[in-house]
Design an enzyme around this catalytic site. Structure first.
Site, PDB file in Angstrom:
ATOM      1  N   GLU A 159      24.156   4.247 168.034  1.00  0.00           N
ATOM      2  CA  GLU A 159      23.309   3.406 167.501  1.00  0.00           C
ATOM      3  C   GLU A 159      23.114   2.032 168.214  1.00  0.00           C
ATOM      4  O   GLU A 159      22.320   1.055 167.727  1.00  0.00           O
ATOM      5  CB  GLU A 159      23.607   3.252 166.313  1.00  0.00           C
ATOM      6  CG  GLU A 159      23.595   4.540 165.224  1.00  0.00           C
ATOM      7  CD  GLU A 159      23.676   4.376 163.909  1.00  0.00           C
ATOM      8  OE1 GLU A 159      22.645   3.960 163.332  1.00  0.00           O
ATOM      9  OE2 GLU A 159      24.405   4.882 163.186  1.00  0.00           O
ATOM     10  N   HIS A 238      28.326  -4.831 147.770  1.00  0.00           N
ATOM     11  CA  HIS A 238      28.589  -3.997 146.894  1.00  0.00           C
ATOM     12  C   HIS A 238      30.075  -3.956 146.417  1.00  0.00           C
ATOM     13  O   HIS A 238      30.862  -4.006 147.107  1.00  0.00           O
ATOM     14  CB  HIS A 238      28.269  -2.415 147.135  1.00  0.00           C
ATOM     15  CG  HIS A 238      26.942  -2.044 147.181  1.00  0.00           C
ATOM     16  ND1 HIS A 238      26.459  -0.969 147.670  1.00  0.00           N
ATOM     17  CD2 HIS A 238      25.955  -2.561 146.497  1.00  0.00           C
ATOM     18  CE1 HIS A 238      25.087  -0.908 147.658  1.00  0.00           C
ATOM     19  NE2 HIS A 238      24.752  -1.883 146.656  1.00  0.00           N
ATOM     20  N   TYR A 239      30.141  -3.717 144.919  1.00  0.00           N
ATOM     21  CA  TYR A 239      31.823  -3.524 144.430  1.00  0.00           C
ATOM     22  C   TYR A 239      31.663  -2.768 143.489  1.00  0.00           C
ATOM     23  O   TYR A 239      31.129  -3.068 142.441  1.00  0.00           O
ATOM     24  CB  TYR A 239      32.369  -4.876 143.943  1.00  0.00           C
ATOM     25  CG  TYR A 239      34.137  -4.733 144.029  1.00  0.00           C
ATOM     26  CD1 TYR A 239      34.995  -4.881 145.203  1.00  0.00           C
ATOM     27  CD2 TYR A 239      34.467  -4.464 142.848  1.00  0.00           C
ATOM     28  CE1 TYR A 239      36.242  -4.451 145.175  1.00  0.00           C
ATOM     29  CE2 TYR A 239      35.970  -4.215 142.507  1.00  0.00           C
ATOM     30  CZ  TYR A 239      36.820  -4.163 143.742  1.00  0.00           C
ATOM     31  OH  TYR A 239      37.944  -3.939 143.661  1.00  0.00           O
ATOM     32  N   SER A 242      30.624   1.963 148.892  1.00  0.00           N
ATOM     33  CA  SER A 242      30.736   3.333 149.346  1.00  0.00           C
ATOM     34  C   SER A 242      31.472   3.604 150.377  1.00  0.00           C
ATOM     35  O   SER A 242      32.117   4.605 150.649  1.00  0.00           O
ATOM     36  CB  SER A 242      29.488   3.777 149.559  1.00  0.00           C
ATOM     37  OG  SER A 242      28.930   3.188 150.646  1.00  0.00           O
ATOM     38  N   TYR A 243      32.063   2.673 151.303  1.00  0.00           N
ATOM     39  CA  TYR A 243      32.924   2.604 152.423  1.00  0.00           C
ATOM     40  C   TYR A 243      33.828   1.181 152.361  1.00  0.00           C
ATOM     41  O   TYR A 243      33.033   0.338 152.200  1.00  0.00           O
ATOM     42  CB  TYR A 243      32.231   3.059 153.738  1.00  0.00           C
ATOM     43  CG  TYR A 243      31.206   2.374 154.070  1.00  0.00           C
ATOM     44  CD1 TYR A 243      31.368   1.415 155.126  1.00  0.00           C
ATOM     45  CD2 TYR A 243      29.813   2.664 153.678  1.00  0.00           C
ATOM     46  CE1 TYR A 243      30.353   0.498 155.501  1.00  0.00           C
ATOM     47  CE2 TYR A 243      28.948   2.108 154.080  1.00  0.00           C
ATOM     48  CZ  TYR A 243      29.170   0.832 155.033  1.00  0.00           C
ATOM     49  OH  TYR A 243      27.816   0.216 155.683  1.00  0.00           O
ATOM     50  N   TYR A 244      34.707   1.485 152.845  1.00  0.00           N
ATOM     51  CA  TYR A 244      35.694   0.257 152.707  1.00  0.00           C
ATOM     52  C   TYR A 244      35.953  -0.364 154.388  1.00  0.00           C
ATOM     53  O   TYR A 244      37.098  -0.618 154.739  1.00  0.00           O
ATOM     54  CB  TYR A 244      37.041   0.539 152.121  1.00  0.00           C
ATOM     55  CG  TYR A 244      36.917   1.035 150.538  1.00  0.00           C
ATOM     56  CD1 TYR A 244      36.837  -0.094 149.639  1.00  0.00           C
ATOM     57  CD2 TYR A 244      36.961   2.206 150.064  1.00  0.00           C
ATOM     58  CE1 TYR A 244      36.650   0.193 148.322  1.00  0.00           C
ATOM     59  CE2 TYR A 244      36.807   2.520 148.986  1.00  0.00           C
ATOM     60  CZ  TYR A 244      36.808   1.511 147.946  1.00  0.00           C
ATOM     61  OH  TYR A 244      36.490   1.801 146.678  1.00  0.00           O
ATOM     62  N   HIS A 245      34.783  -0.657 154.747  1.00  0.00           N
ATOM     63  CA  HIS A 245      34.505  -1.771 155.847  1.00  0.00           C
ATOM     64  C   HIS A 245      33.408  -2.825 155.393  1.00  0.00           C
ATOM     65  O   HIS A 245      32.335  -2.350 155.076  1.00  0.00           O
ATOM     66  CB  HIS A 245      34.205  -0.793 156.956  1.00  0.00           C
ATOM     67  CG  HIS A 245      33.950  -1.733 158.103  1.00  0.00           C
ATOM     68  ND1 HIS A 245      35.199  -1.893 159.269  1.00  0.00           N
ATOM     69  CD2 HIS A 245      33.117  -2.952 158.421  1.00  0.00           C
ATOM     70  CE1 HIS A 245      34.884  -2.610 160.238  1.00  0.00           C
ATOM     71  NE2 HIS A 245      33.752  -3.207 159.947  1.00  0.00           N
ATOM     72  N   HIS A 247      30.758  -4.931 154.683  1.00  0.00           N
ATOM     73  CA  HIS A 247      29.246  -5.314 155.053  1.00  0.00           C
ATOM     74  C   HIS A 247      28.356  -5.623 154.085  1.00  0.00           C
ATOM     75  O   HIS A 247      28.643  -5.799 152.804  1.00  0.00           O
ATOM     76  CB  HIS A 247      28.795  -3.616 155.347  1.00  0.00           C
ATOM     77  CG  HIS A 247      28.864  -2.702 154.260  1.00  0.00           C
ATOM     78  ND1 HIS A 247      29.910  -2.182 153.676  1.00  0.00           N
ATOM     79  CD2 HIS A 247      27.884  -2.106 153.180  1.00  0.00           C
ATOM     80  CE1 HIS A 247      29.878  -1.373 152.677  1.00  0.00           C
ATOM     81  NE2 HIS A 247      28.634  -1.361 152.523  1.00  0.00           N
ATOM     82  N   VAL A 248      27.361  -6.277 154.245  1.00  0.00           N
ATOM     83  CA  VAL A 248      26.230  -6.913 153.522  1.00  0.00           C
ATOM     84  C   VAL A 248      25.025  -6.108 153.822  1.00  0.00           C
ATOM     85  O   VAL A 248      24.724  -5.749 154.877  1.00  0.00           O
ATOM     86  CB  VAL A 248      25.956  -8.310 154.103  1.00  0.00           C
ATOM     87  CG1 VAL A 248      25.101  -9.199 153.285  1.00  0.00           C
ATOM     88  CG2 VAL A 248      27.479  -9.045 153.725  1.00  0.00           C
TER      89      VAL A 248
END
Length: 311
Positions: A159, A238-239, A242-245, A247-248
């Site tokens: 990407e 988000h908390y 959907s994935y634990y890295h 990100h904003v």
């Protein structure tokens, strides 16, 4: 770096064997299907897959063609394929704008199936103790394979042509949910390079410069590329994510009705920065001490443990 089983063209998509509809969302005009694709090693073996088919946003320039006769998907164009995720645009007829966006997760694990299945939401209160005893161990055990696609982007393996901003601290690029054309539904994501920040709970006062830089560069990107002025985008975290890295999300402020913007999941970046700014220099961190209330789906990996703890 597509997965060998990734359906990167229409002929491969036609090998999809439908099992059932696991979700339908009239708000996003989407269907989520569960099924299989043939294994690249043995066509007799089938690999579990999730296919989400979504109507793309309508373009006012095509208004006079809205009532033309529809048909089946005649053509697809590959948007991107990285690790187990593939995105395509599809056409229901020739000589028209793309009608649908197709997201494929293959091979899909049981965790993926649970995530994409329609869920009943229950509000839970996560105390610092519950975070330490239930949530943090869950995050720590989260398989690295689930964020391999993020690693591919950050390591420059996929990407790269979509990167809108890149620094040693973070990159900004279009989110997989955006069609990259309709400005009213603009959706970008900032991915940080610091693997030590897994979620909102890990943020500390020392991260304020990073968060302010994301805000500043995000605003600059949308202004330079799409002429969107200050205040034109909504940035949030988000908390649970959907994935634990860490990100904003960077979304057109005029978007409404998106599930991810709901109270109990989205925390505005400005508010997060403000809370960190009033944090004590020496005492416990703000997000380490807070009780966080959020919606949790009954298919989420944390659901049973959090429900039991709340009983």
């Amino acid at each position: 770096m597509s997965h060998p089983v990734a359906p990167t063209n229409l002929n491969k998509l036609k090998n999809f064997q439908f099992n059932k509809v696991i979700n339908e969302d009239p708000l996003t005009h989407s269907l989520t299907l569960l099924g299989t694709f043939p294994s690249p090693d043995d066509v007799q073996d089938r690999v579990t897959a999730i296919v989400r088919v979504e109507k793309t946003a309508l373009d006012a320039r095509t208004a006079k063609h809205l009532f033309a006769a529809d048909g089946l998907v005649r053509r697809v164009a590959l948007e991107e394929s990285t690790d187990i995720y593939t995105w395509l645009f599809g056409w229901l007829g020739e000589e028209r704008e793309s009608d649908i966006k197709i997201n494929v997760v293959c091979p899909a694990t049981e965790v993926h199936v649970r995530k994409y299945t329609r869920q009943n939401i229950v509000m839970v209160r996560e105390t610092p103790d519950l975070y330490g005893s239930i949530v943090k161990p869950y995050i720590t055990a989260f398989p690295k394979s689930r964020t391999q696609w993020v690693e591919n982007i950050l390591l420059g393996l996929s990407e790269q042509d979509k990167i809108l901003f890149s620094s040693s601290d973070f990159v900004i690029l279009p989110d997989m949910k955006w069609d990259r054309r309709t400005i009213s539904s603009l959706y970008l994501v900032a991915l940080v390079q610091d693997r030590g920040i897994r979620s909102l709970r890990d943020l500390r006062k020392q991260h304020i410069p990073l968060l302010k830089a994301i805000k500043s560069k995000g605003e600059r990107v949308v202004e330079e590329k799409w002429a969107l002025g200050k205040g034109a985008v909504r940035m949030y975290i988000h908390y649970q994510p959907s994935y634990y890295h860490f990100h904003v999300h960077i979304v057109n402020a005029n978007q409404v009705g998106m599930i991810g913007m709901a109270v109990g999941q989205a925390h505005l970046l400005d508010d997060v920065i403000s809370l960190l700014e009033i944090e004590s220099e020496n005492g416990p961190a703000t997000f380490e001490r807070m009780v966080l209330t959020y919606g949790l789906g009954d298919q989420h990996g944390l659901f049973e443990a959090m429900q039991a703890a709340s009983a």
